[in-house]
Scaffold this motif. Structure first.
Motif, PDB file in Angstrom:
ATOM      1  N   GLN A  98       0.845  -1.188   0.000  1.00  0.00           N
ATOM      2  CA  GLN A  98       0.000   0.000   0.000  1.00  0.00           C
ATOM      3  C   GLN A  98       0.882   1.240   0.000  1.00  0.00           C
ATOM      4  N   GLN A 111       0.307   5.248   0.657  1.00  0.00           N
ATOM      5  CA  GLN A 111      -0.694   6.179   1.153  1.00  0.00           C
ATOM      6  C   GLN A 111      -0.111   7.577   1.272  1.00  0.00           C
ATOM      7  N   ALA A 157       3.638   7.210   2.414  1.00  0.00           N
ATOM      8  CA  ALA A 157       4.175   6.078   3.158  1.00  0.00           C
ATOM      9  C   ALA A 157       3.894   4.778   2.428  1.00  0.00           C
ATOM     10  N   ALA A 158       4.915   3.947   2.347  1.00  0.00           N
ATOM     11  CA  ALA A 158       4.762   2.610   1.785  1.00  0.00           C
ATOM     12  C   ALA A 158       4.660   1.613   2.925  1.00  0.00           C
ATOM     13  N   SER A 159       3.646   0.778   2.892  1.00  0.00           N
ATOM     14  CA  SER A 159       3.463  -0.189   3.964  1.00  0.00           C
ATOM     15  C   SER A 159       3.343  -1.591   3.395  1.00  0.00           C
ATOM     16  N   GLY A 160       3.948  -2.533   4.109  1.00  0.00           N
ATOM     17  CA  GLY A 160       3.957  -3.919   3.670  1.00  0.00           C
ATOM     18  C   GLY A 160       5.276  -4.535   4.060  1.00  0.00           C
ATOM     19  N   SER A 161       5.266  -5.781   4.408  1.00  0.00           N
ATOM     20  CA  SER A 161       6.478  -6.418   4.884  1.00  0.00           C
ATOM     21  C   SER A 161       7.518  -6.503   3.770  1.00  0.00           C
ATOM     22  N   SER A 199      10.607  -1.612   0.290  1.00  0.00           N
ATOM     23  CA  SER A 199      11.464  -0.437   0.325  1.00  0.00           C
ATOM     24  C   SER A 199      11.159   0.395  -0.913  1.00  0.00           C
ATOM     25  N   LYS A 204      12.064   4.808   7.352  1.00  0.00           N
ATOM     26  CA  LYS A 204      10.621   4.791   7.606  1.00  0.00           C
ATOM     27  C   LYS A 204       9.818   4.473   6.359  1.00  0.00           C
ATOM     28  N   ASN A 205      10.505   4.263   5.232  1.00  0.00           N
ATOM     29  CA  ASN A 205       9.797   4.009   3.971  1.00  0.00           C
ATOM     30  C   ASN A 205       8.816   5.132   3.653  1.00  0.00           C
ATOM     31  N   MET A 206       9.300   6.339   3.781  1.00  0.00           N
ATOM     32  CA  MET A 206       8.436   7.489   3.540  1.00  0.00           C
ATOM     33  C   MET A 206       9.112   8.503   2.637  1.00  0.00           C
ATOM     34  N   LYS A 225      10.428  -5.350  -2.955  1.00  0.00           N
ATOM     35  CA  LYS A 225      10.037  -6.225  -1.856  1.00  0.00           C
ATOM     36  C   LYS A 225      11.154  -7.235  -1.662  1.00  0.00           C
TER      37      LYS A 225
END
Length: 119
Positions: A2, A4, A22-26, A29, A74-76, A100
């Protein structure tokens, strides 16, 4: 996976706003990130870009006023907008090339966020 975006809003001319993405997910990067914008009746335009190494590029219309940055831990990514003008009013989008666990996952877009600059 995701991506966002957040942080838009209404600001007076010559004010400032910071957009975040922000990037989210295991295992994710961000390889590279771009910010685009689209004003009513106009085509989507590239506003700013940042590479993994931190190299940046800007549209002529925002040079000297906007700063793109990133926080790899923070992958942001961020778009710091200063000296805002009414013509900066648009829906802003972040776009990121995501990896990933070190392998390219693809290009992802955040949801558009409205930035309105009043005169």
């Amino acid at each position: 996976v995701q991506l966002q975006a957040f942080g838009g809003g209404l600001v007076q001319a010559w004010g400032s706003l910071r957009l975040s993405c922000a990037a989210s997910g295991s295992g994710l990067s961000i390889s590279a990130m771009d910010w685009y914008r689209q004003a009513p009746g106009k085509r989507r335009e590239l506003v700013a870009s940042i590479t993994r190494a931190g190299s940046t590029n800007y549209a002529d219309s925002v040079k000297g006023r906007f700063i793109i940055s990133r926080n790899n831990a923070k992958n942001m990514g961020y778009l710091h907008m200063n000296g805002l003008k009414p013509e900066d009013t648009a829906v802003y989008y972040c776009e990121a090339d995501l990896e990933k666990y070190g392998s390219r996952r693809g290009d992802y877009w955040g949801q558009g966020i409205q930035v309105t600059v009043s005169s």
